[in-house]
Structures are given as structure tokens and as C-alpha cells.
Scaffold this motif. Structure first.
Motif, PDB file in Angstrom:
ATOM      1  N   PRO A 228       0.812  -1.224   0.000  1.00 30.92           N
ATOM      2  CA  PRO A 228       0.000   0.000   0.000  1.00 30.92           C
ATOM      3  C   PRO A 228       0.849   1.280   0.000  1.00 30.92           C
ATOM      4  N   GLN A 229       2.014   1.225   0.623  1.00 30.33           N
ATOM      5  CA  GLN A 229       2.893   2.403   0.618  1.00 30.33           C
ATOM      6  C   GLN A 229       3.332   2.726  -0.805  1.00 30.33           C
TER       7      GLN A 229
ATOM      8  N   PHE B 102       0.406   4.309  -2.558  1.00 29.84           N
ATOM      9  CA  PHE B 102       0.162   5.642  -1.993  1.00 29.84           C
ATOM     10  C   PHE B 102       1.119   6.673  -2.602  1.00 29.84           C
TER      11      PHE B 102
ATOM     12  N   GLU C  96      -7.383  -1.562   5.126  1.00 27.84           N
ATOM     13  CA  GLU C  96      -7.662  -0.879   3.875  1.00 27.84           C
ATOM     14  C   GLU C  96      -7.036   0.516   3.867  1.00 27.84           C
ATOM     15  N   THR C  97      -6.518   0.893   2.722  1.00 26.61           N
ATOM     16  CA  THR C  97      -6.106   2.278   2.496  1.00 26.61           C
ATOM     17  C   THR C  97      -6.925   2.796   1.312  1.00 26.61           C
ATOM     18  N   GLU C  98      -6.809   4.070   1.030  1.00 27.36           N
ATOM     19  CA  GLU C  98      -7.553   4.610  -0.127  1.00 27.36           C
ATOM     20  C   GLU C  98      -7.215   3.843  -1.391  1.00 27.36           C
TER      21      GLU C  98
ATOM     22  N   ASP D 292      -3.303   3.568  12.815  1.00 29.42           N
ATOM     23  CA  ASP D 292      -4.086   3.115  11.663  1.00 29.42           C
ATOM     24  C   ASP D 292      -3.150   2.971  10.466  1.00 29.42           C
TER      25      ASP D 292
ATOM     26  N   ARG E 199      -3.535   3.718   7.543  1.00 29.75           N
ATOM     27  CA  ARG E 199      -3.529   4.916   6.691  1.00 29.75           C
ATOM     28  C   ARG E 199      -2.585   5.984   7.226  1.00 29.75           C
TER      29      ARG E 199
ATOM     30  N   MET F  72       0.985   5.253   6.063  1.00 28.85           N
ATOM     31  CA  MET F  72       1.232   5.765   4.707  1.00 28.85           C
ATOM     32  C   MET F  72       1.666   7.227   4.752  1.00 28.85           C
ATOM     33  N   ARG F  73       0.898   8.012   5.493  1.00 34.60           N
ATOM     34  CA  ARG F  73       1.116   9.457   5.552  1.00 34.60           C
ATOM     35  C   ARG F  73       2.401   9.813   6.313  1.00 34.60           C
TER      36      ARG F  73
END
Lengths: 442, 442
Positions: free
Chosen positions: A15-16, A19, A215-217, A266, A268, A271-272
Motif C-alpha cells: 500500500p505504501q 500511496f 484498507e487504504t484509499e 491506523d 492509513r 502511509m502518511r
């Protein structure tokens, strides 16, 4: 920017990569598929079916129009990783590429040695390759909050200002890690700090808490983009495991008294946080540490929260107190600072019953895939030989040598032989989707 | 007591074995002869001729009537070391068995990786073997004062009492090691502390200063009992190197400004410190640290002292300031505590001009053996590839794998093949005395 994600096929790495790709960066991923191989040996598996890296990258191209560049190989092989860095010329490397499980590292001697050699040599190789080919590259390293242990004073972000006998210095925060895995991260931290000092490299060490979420976006854009989700006694982290237990009404297994406090975040936010580190790089020669988590909970608090949320969905759970397989304080002071990423702009997703409900809903679809026999803890910290499904330990030691040295080697009288090139030659699609039909290439 | 000295063929290990044997203990020694092998590859050598381990042990039996039991093998080979511990049943293990050179570890990637893997895995193997076969055994581990670096506050013995934001804890002293070798010792320290905690092992970590001297009471009994004496840019420590430079009127090579302060001790005090640790073991589960040195000096102070002492003997020396090949503070605060061994009964031999004169006299006999070309520093900390005489680095990596895994392995198309059993099969006498006739078996 040109960004290279090591371990880019994993729970967080994949996911990274998406992203960062979606933000317009040119992203490459490196992976040796160790986790997929160990799943095959050990009888564990991602709850959510995952596509092969080839299929993921193809699907990502279809969905986003962006290209992620794959490199199949092991960073323990210096020729491989130095060549990748020379050719790809990353401006930042995000290093998720380590054996990530504490219980795995505590199975027996071979698993302890494998974990430390694999993680330490992989990171040393990155440091040397960066210095030799891309010295301005920013190494974003995933460490763990577990490096600190549970001291009786506030945990600072990497360094602590100490006044002692009338003098003062800012020194690396003392480390008290709780497994051979956590120790490997402490060893990495010391090695990286040194490389920054003597070679002028720049690095951010992200001491991450326990990640939860599914889940991520980006994973939500298409089923083929799903990331792995582990819940077993070896690879699963605590909150993810509780959620899986909930959907089959398995008792929530709290280890010991449940008073252990840890930092959580989380997926998400992971990722940020990594993006924030990349966008705000340290100066050349600077080694900095961010504590990467958003909230503290005791294990029992999490169990209660999951129990309560599940009840609203008609799932009735007990909380079961297991003997703690780990050697850790059962109740203790815990106050860890985590302001540096917020200062850079992090807006945390806090844990809520709404989020928990959405996780439970998502997992509910896959409850037929849950392997109940893998949920309970199989590894006792106090033993040096734990019977576990990861093959005869000599097999794993063989794997370690092979991965580490990337050379031919044969065991005994050639009864078994392996080569790292053979691993690289295994088509990525060997680990295609399970045949339960939930996910098919379109 | 039954005592096992790992690295018992080395500069400190061999005299330590004799020292303990003479006190009436049953002593075994383990060695893989790595240093002797690397000397052959790299063109370095002990200034003082040394006998093979076989000859040493035979001579010791003749001189003292005591028997030292040899075990030839590598502690990176778990089958080997666990078998030795199972059979020998040591009550204490004195662990000198590591790659001991900072410059060696900084030659290039392969030497860095070799040093860390060799030292970490060897120590992990000892911890597992002790837990499995001899859990009450006391591990006396040789660490180094270099683990601490040069903080701006007093250095305590392993742990520091920190008050912070109104709370207090006693935590491991922060480490800032200055080479991949020193880092390997820091990694060991963390691993050992953890093993004591989770398995109830007992260990003393001796953070030793820089040792000087050429003779102990036991080595002086017979020329065949001499221990090695290194002076070159890779294996030599600073004061021993200055003494060798003095006897050939070579300028004393001070690295940088010479304001670097370090802790030092006489080789005879090393012997006694280890004995004191053994005679006063920690409790089960206890990990304790002693700072093992007796005096602090700056490098320039030592150079001045050697210059002055040599002048009295008619040797006239210059002090030459070399560019510092290391990355280290050139002048700094340094105050390291070292009371715990004194509290146990250590009576230090302080450095004096009389002692220095006796060292110079002893070395003078061997001045024809000095290899001048090996004296200057060959390894620059700031470079990742230093041209050095330790063979093509791939060769060394091969050695590392072979030592680590104790397996057959072949490189490329079998052009070179090695096996650990082949090493073990090399008769110890392969490294017999040099042919300069200074020492012959009686």
C-alpha cells in the motif's frame, strides 16, 4: 521524486508503494517474497487473498495509469541491491524489507540467527550501496516502538537530554527490546546512526507502533490491490488478531494480565507518516528518530473495545486470559512522546467503533478462510526450541545462508541443493491467488 | 572450577588460560585460529614468535604440570560449540572469541558484514548452548569501553540512573560506538542482556579499555608460552604500536590532534579482572557490566611518555601527527567510572616508565621482525573500499559464510571450495614457529 520501497510486496510496503505512486512519485519496489515462502512452509496465510506482485502492478497500472517498477531479489545480496540503487537512482529509500515477526525470531536458535543476520546485513547493504552510488539518498527506515521496551520514565523520540553529575548531553535513548526481532531493529538503529556520522548519510528512523487496519484509499480501489492481512500467532499483530477472532466468535486471547500498554496507529497513518518523512528530509549527516504511533492502549482495553463493537453486530465474545508467552511487564508506566510527525502535518485517524465495525465487516467476508489452528501463540519466549511449522530448523538455516550469501550451497552430500538464482527465477506468479474465486484478474 | 576460554589462542585468551590453569582451575580453550589465518592472508604477524596451540599446551604441561584441554573449531558452528559445552560442562565461559579489530571492520562492506555476523552469531550461539546444556554457567564476555563513545557526561558502568520529567529509572547506558567492530560489541551487549532477562542466564560484560603489555607471570615462565604481540595498522593497539615504533626509531604516529582520551590497562590486570569476575559471579538472571581499565590517558600523553622513556635508552623519537583515519572527537570530556573491579579486589599495575622500559627491552630483541610497511594506518573510516592485504573481499565473504554455516560451499563453478571440516583438519602445528630460531621446543 524517485522512491524505492524495500519489502514492497508486504502488508505495509505494497500500500505504501501505491500511496506514493498516486502522489505522482516514480516508485520502484524490491522484494524477495520471503513472507510468501514462509507461509508455504509454515501453514500460515493472509486472510484476505492477495494477488502476485506482477498482477498487483498490472492492476495498479490499469486503475491509476501509473507504473510501479518491480525488482525481484534479496537485499542480503549486495551485488543485487547495489545494482538496483545504481540503476534506479532513488532520492529516498523506504525500508520495510525485514523479517518482521517477534515470535518467529523466538522459535529457536536458527530463527533467531536468521532474523538478526537477515535484518542487520540487509540494512548494512543498503547503507553501503547508498554511500557508494547515491550518497544524498534519504534512508527512511522502519524501526519499532518495541526498541524502547517499557522504561519507568517518559519515552522520547530517539534521543534524551540527560543531566548527570553536573554535566549535560543529548544521547541516544536507552533501548530494552523484548525479542531477537526487536533486538535486530536496535542493532540496525545503531548501525544507521553510525553511517550517518561517518559517511554523512541522512536517515529517518521511524519507531513505529502496532499497526491495525485492512484498507487504504488505494487498496480500496480494486480487489486485486488488496494487501495481506495476518492474524496468526506468528505474523498477526494484536488488534488485527482480535478482529479475526471476533468474526468467528473465538475468545479474544489476551496474553497475561493485559495491562501491557503499547502505541498503535491506523495503516492509513503509516502511509502518511512515511510521506511526511520523505517530504521533509533530514540534513546530510543527520540521523533522526520519529515515534510513529497515534494512541496508547492496554491490550485489555483493545479486547474490551472489540468485544463491545462485535456485540453491536450480534457477535458475542469472551475475553480469554492466556499465559503470556512473552517475558514482559504485565502492568507498567508508559508515556511515549509522538509529536514530531504531528508537527510535520500528520492528522491522525483515531481508533473508533465505526472503524472497528468496518474492519469486522471486511473480514467477515473471508471468515471461511480462517485457519483456527494458527491463532494461538505457538512460541514460548522461555524456551529455546519451539515446535513450529516453519520446517526443520536446518532447512531455515539453509535458507538464511542462501539468502545471505546469494551463493550456491549444498547440504550434506548434495541431498539438497539451492541457489539464490533459483529463487529469483521462480516466477512471481507462483504465488498467485488462492483458488477461492474471491479475486480474479479481470 | 571448570572454565572454558573462547579465543584461547589469542593475545589475551592464551595468557588468560594459563593464568586460570595455574590457579588450579580445569581450563579448556576453544579457538578457530582466525587471526593466524588472516595474518597469512594479510601479511601481518605477531612481533614475538608464537608457538602453535599444540606446542603451547604441551609446554604448559611441562612447565606447570597442568593440562589445558584444546577444542579446535568455530563458535559460529552451533553443532560444534553446543557439543563442547555439553561435554566440558563449564561453570564459566570467558568469551574472547571475536574479530577484535576496528580497522579490519572498516576495510569495506565484506569486512564489516563479516565482523558483525561473526561476532553476533558466535555470541548468540554461546547463549543458546548455555541455556540448553549448562544454564547455571556464568558467561564472562569481553566488551569494550569503545561501546560508550565519548559522551559529554560521566560514563557509568553499564547502567545510568536517569531522572526525567519527575520520574526515575536505571537504564542501560546509551551507546555511541565508533566502528562496525565496536557496534558488534554493542549488539552483543543488548543480546546478552536480553538472554539474561528471558532465560535467567548470568553474565558479566567486561567493557575493557585498551590493553598494553607483552608479558604476564605465566608467559614469562618459558619462551614457548609467549603470547602474540601486534603492532600493525590493523591489529595493533596504540601503546603497543608506539613501543614498536620506538625500538626502530620510527616516528610515533599520533592520529589527528591526539587529544582523544581513552581508558587503558596492563595485560596483567586483564588476567586478574577476569578472575575476579569469575570468583564473584552474578545471580541467575543478572546481567552486569564492569568497566575494565585502570587509567585514562590522551593519545598525545602516551606518545610523550614513550618518547621520554625511549630517550633514556638512547632512542630519539619524533611525534608525527597523521591525518586521523577515524571519525572521532579530537578533544573531549572523558570521565569513565571504574570502581566495581577495584571493589572486588583489583590492585592495578599502573603505567610507569619502568614498565615501559621493560616492554621496550623485550621488543628490542625482535626488532629484525618488524614489518615497517604494516605500521601506518591503511583504513580510512570515510571510505567504503580500502585497499588492504586481506585478499579479495569475496574471498573473505566466502570465509565468513563457511565459518558461519560450517558447511560445504563452493564459489562459482567450483573453482574454489572450502569446508569447515577442512579447517578443523588443518593440524594446529601448521602455524608453527617462524624459522628465526628464537624459540624451539625443548
Amino acid at each position: 521524486m524517485r522512491l524505492l520501497v524495500i519489502g514492497g510486496d508486504g502488508y505495509l510496503g505494497w500500500p505504501q508503494a501505491m500511496f506514493l505512486s498516486r502522489k505522482g512519485h516514480h516508485v520502484g519496489v524490491v522484494d524477495n517474497f520471503l513472507h510468501r515462502q514462509l507461509d508455504q512452509k509454515g501453514g500460515t496465510d493472509s486472510l484476505i487473498p492477495i494477488c502476485s506482485l506482477e498482477e498487483r502492478i498490472a492492476a495498479w497500472g490499469e486503475v491509476s495509469g501509473e507504473r510501479i517498477e518491480p525488482f525481484s531479489g534479496d537485499i542480503n545480496d549486495y551485488a543485487f541491491i547495489s545494482d538496483v540503487i545504481k540503476r534506479f537512482k532513488p532520492e529516498a529509500i523506504i525500508h520495510y524489507g525485514e523479517q518482521p515477526s517477534a515470535p518467529f525470531s523466538m522459535i529457536d536458535r536458527d530463527h533467531a540467527v536468521f532474523t538478526q543476520v537477515n535484518n542487520i546485513v540487509g540494512t548494512l547493504n543498503l547503507l553501503f550501496a547508498i554511500k557508494e552510488h547515491q550518497p544524498a539518498c534519504h534512508l527512511v527506515k522502519l524501526g519499532t516502538m518495541g526498541e524502547y521496551g517499557t522504561p519507568n520514565i517518559d519515552i522520547e523520540e530517539g534521543f534524551i537530554d540527560i543531566s548527570h553529575n553536573g554535566r549535560r548531553d543529548i544521547l541516544p535513548y536507552p533501548k530494552q527490546p523484548g525479542s531477537f526481532y526487536h533486538l535486530s531493529k536496535v542493532h540496525d538503529s545503531h548501525n544507521i546512526m553510525f553511517a550517518c556520522k561517518v559517511w554523512g548519510l541522512r536517515s529517518t528512523d521511524l519507531n513505529q507502533g502496532v499497526v491495525y487496519g485492512v484498507e487504504t484509499e488505494e487498496t480500496a480501489l480494486d480487489e486485486r490491490l488488496a494487501t495481506r492481512f495476518d492474524y496468526d500467532g506468528i505474523w498477526g499483530t494484536v488488534l488485527n488478531r482480535f478482529c479475526v477472532q471476533a468474526v468467528i466468535e473465538h475468545p479474544l486471547t489476551v496474553y497475561g494480565q493485559g495491562g501491557q500498554t503499547r502505541g498503535f496507529l491506523d495503516i492509513r497513518d503509516t502511509m502518511r507518516c512515511v510521506e511526511l518523512a520523505i517530504l521533509n528530509p533530514p540534513a546530510p549527516g543527520e540521523y533522526r528518530v520519529f515515534n510513529q504511533f497515534t494512541e496508547q492502549f492496554t491490550i485489555r482495553q483493545l479486547a474490551e473495545l472489540v468485544k463491545e463493537t462485535a456485540r453491536k453486530k450480534g457477535l458475542f465474545l469472551e475475553i480469554a486470559q492466556e499465559d503470556d508467552p512473552r517475558v514482559e511487564a504485565q502492568a507498567h508506566y508508559y508515556n511515549a512522546k509522538h509529536t514530531r510527525l504531528v508537527d510535520l502535518g500528520l492528522k491522525p485517524h483515531y481508533l473508533s467503533d465505526v472503524l472497528l465495525e468496518s474492519i469486522l465487516d471486511r473480514l467477515f467476508r473471508y471468515r471461511h478462510r480462517i485457519r483456527k489452528e494458527t491463532i494461538l501463540p505457538l512460541v514460548d519466549w522461555r524456551k529455546t526450541r519451539n515446535p513450529c511449522g516453519y520446517g526443520p530448523s536446518t532447512g531455515l538455516q539453509g535458507l538464511a545462508i542462501e539468502l545471505w550469501g546469494n551463493r550456491l550451497f549444498s547440504e550434506g552430500n548434495g541431498a539438497r541443493s539451492w541457489s539464490a538464482s533459483a529463487i529469483n527465477a521462480v516466477p512471481v506468479s507462483r504465488w498467485n491467488m488462492a483458488s477461492d474465486g474471491a479475486v480474479k484478474p479481470r
